[in-house]
Design an enzyme around this catalytic site. Structure first.
Site, short mmCIF file in Angstrom:
data_model
loop_
_atom_site.label_atom_id
_atom_site.label_comp_id
_atom_site.label_asym_id
_atom_site.label_seq_id
_atom_site.Cartn_x
_atom_site.Cartn_y
_atom_site.Cartn_z
N ARG A 128 -11.14 4.57 6.36
CA ARG A 128 -12.12 3.53 5.98
C ARG A 128 -13.01 3.24 7.19
NH1 ARG A 128 -9.20 -1.77 4.35
NH2 ARG A 128 -8.44 -0.33 2.74
N HIS A 173 -6.81 1.42 8.57
CA HIS A 173 -7.43 2.53 7.84
C HIS A 173 -8.51 3.21 8.69
CE1 HIS A 173 -5.90 2.28 3.65
NE2 HIS A 173 -5.71 0.99 3.93
N ASP A 180 -3.78 4.21 1.12
CA ASP A 180 -3.34 3.37 0.01
C ASP A 180 -3.12 4.31 -1.17
OD1 ASP A 180 -3.65 1.02 1.47
OD2 ASP A 180 -5.71 0.72 0.79
N GLU A 262 2.04 -5.03 1.18
CA GLU A 262 1.32 -4.24 0.18
C GLU A 262 2.14 -3.02 -0.18
OE1 GLU A 262 -2.39 -3.30 2.03
OE2 GLU A 262 -3.23 -5.31 1.75
N HIS A 265 0.49 0.53 0.65
CA HIS A 265 -0.13 0.77 1.96
C HIS A 265 0.86 1.43 2.92
CE1 HIS A 265 -2.79 -0.90 5.36
NE2 HIS A 265 -1.72 -0.43 6.00
#
Length: 291
Positions: A128, A173, A180, A262, A265
């Site tokens: 990301r 990320h 994810d 999460e 994740h």
């Protein structure tokens, strides 16, 4: 010592695997992947900076996951408007998964094991860029931008997202070793496209009520800003817990660590770039220097 998964193994024929490889086209996007409660590295953010007029490119250690593990499904949510922001996110120029080569090879090993059990991995987000995280931060500062609240954070006030750890100014990320992802039972039909403006259902609603996803039922949708997303939350059903543990244990065997808040994740360790937050776009062009 890690115990093997209790899931029944369903061998796939060579023909079935070949067919899967041919049909593993990135699925349509459907949910977001923005939680970034990752604790930032103590080293300062160091994005790659291009020469004047050029876009930054990825280091040679980065690869397209599809070239290493082509049967892993891809449902890159931030390339689409179906995410907690409600619009395509800055820096996602292609619906593709970029990761470090070590991470890609570990995912390929995990995928081979899951295929033997009748499942496939499906990634929602991989590398990301920092500009995407900056987009999240700008969105979080706008109290009027709440059009996706009904799905992704129904029980959380928007002005609590930073304090509660759902949004942060840095994300693991951006270092290239965090993904994810979820599992889908084979055969898995593609997830239908999201239609902007369609009625929203809470991400923690029963699976047959929330946005349809071809993944297994893990108790919430992806990127659900809710404590029910905590991997070991006691409120999920035994079947949902089993699905979370199947994913978690299978990835742990290949060197991944789960973020407890999460269930989707995971970070591959040791990270290739533990101290660097990159900012090249998610696109094939970011890898062109490799060839």
């Amino acid at each position: 010592m890690r115990r093997p998964s209790s899931a029944a193994r369903t061998p796939l024929t060579v023909a079935a695997l070949a067919a899967l490889a041919l049909t593993a086209v990135p699925a349509q996007a459907a949910t977001p992947a923005a939680h970034t409660p990752d604790a930032p590295s103590p080293v300062a953010h160091r994005p790659t900076h291009p020469s004047h007029g050029q876009q930054p490119t990825a280091p040679r250690e980065f690869v397209a996951l599809s070239e290493v593990a082509p049967t892993i499904r891809q449902d890159i949510r931030y390339f689409t408007p179906h995410n907690f922001v409600g619009e395509p996110v800055d820096g996602y120029r292609s619906p593709m998964c970029l990761v470090t080569e070590d991470t890609a090879r570990a995912l390929a090993r995990a995928q081979r094991a899951f295929l033997r059990q009748g499942y496939t991995l499906k990634v929602y987000d991989c590398y990301r860029p920092q500009r995407a995280v900056d987009h999240f931060v700008r969105w979080a500062a706008d109290p009027e931008a709440t059009k996706m609240k009904g799905e992704f954070y129904p029980r959380v006030a928007k002005d609590r997202l930073f304090e509660d750890g759902y949004i942060a100014e840095k994300s693991g990320h951006s270092r290239g070793s965090t993904v994810d992802l979820t599992l889908a039972k084979l055969p898995a039909a593609p997830t239908r496209p999201y239609v902007p403006g369609e009625p929203l259902t809470p991400c923690y609603a029963p699976k047959d009520e929330r946005f349809p996803d071809n993944s297994v039922d893990a108790g919430t949708g992806f990127d659900c800003f809710d404590t029910l997303s905590h991997t070991d939350d006691a409120r999920v059903t035994p079947a949902q817990r089993a699905n979370r543990q199947l994913l978690k244990k299978g990835l742990e065997r290949q060197g991944f660590t789960n973020l407890p808040e999460e269930w989707w994740h995971f970070t591959h360790e040791p990270e290739t770039f533990p101290d660097t937050y990159f900012d090249f776009p998610v696109s094939r062009r970011s890898l062109t220097h490799h060839h």
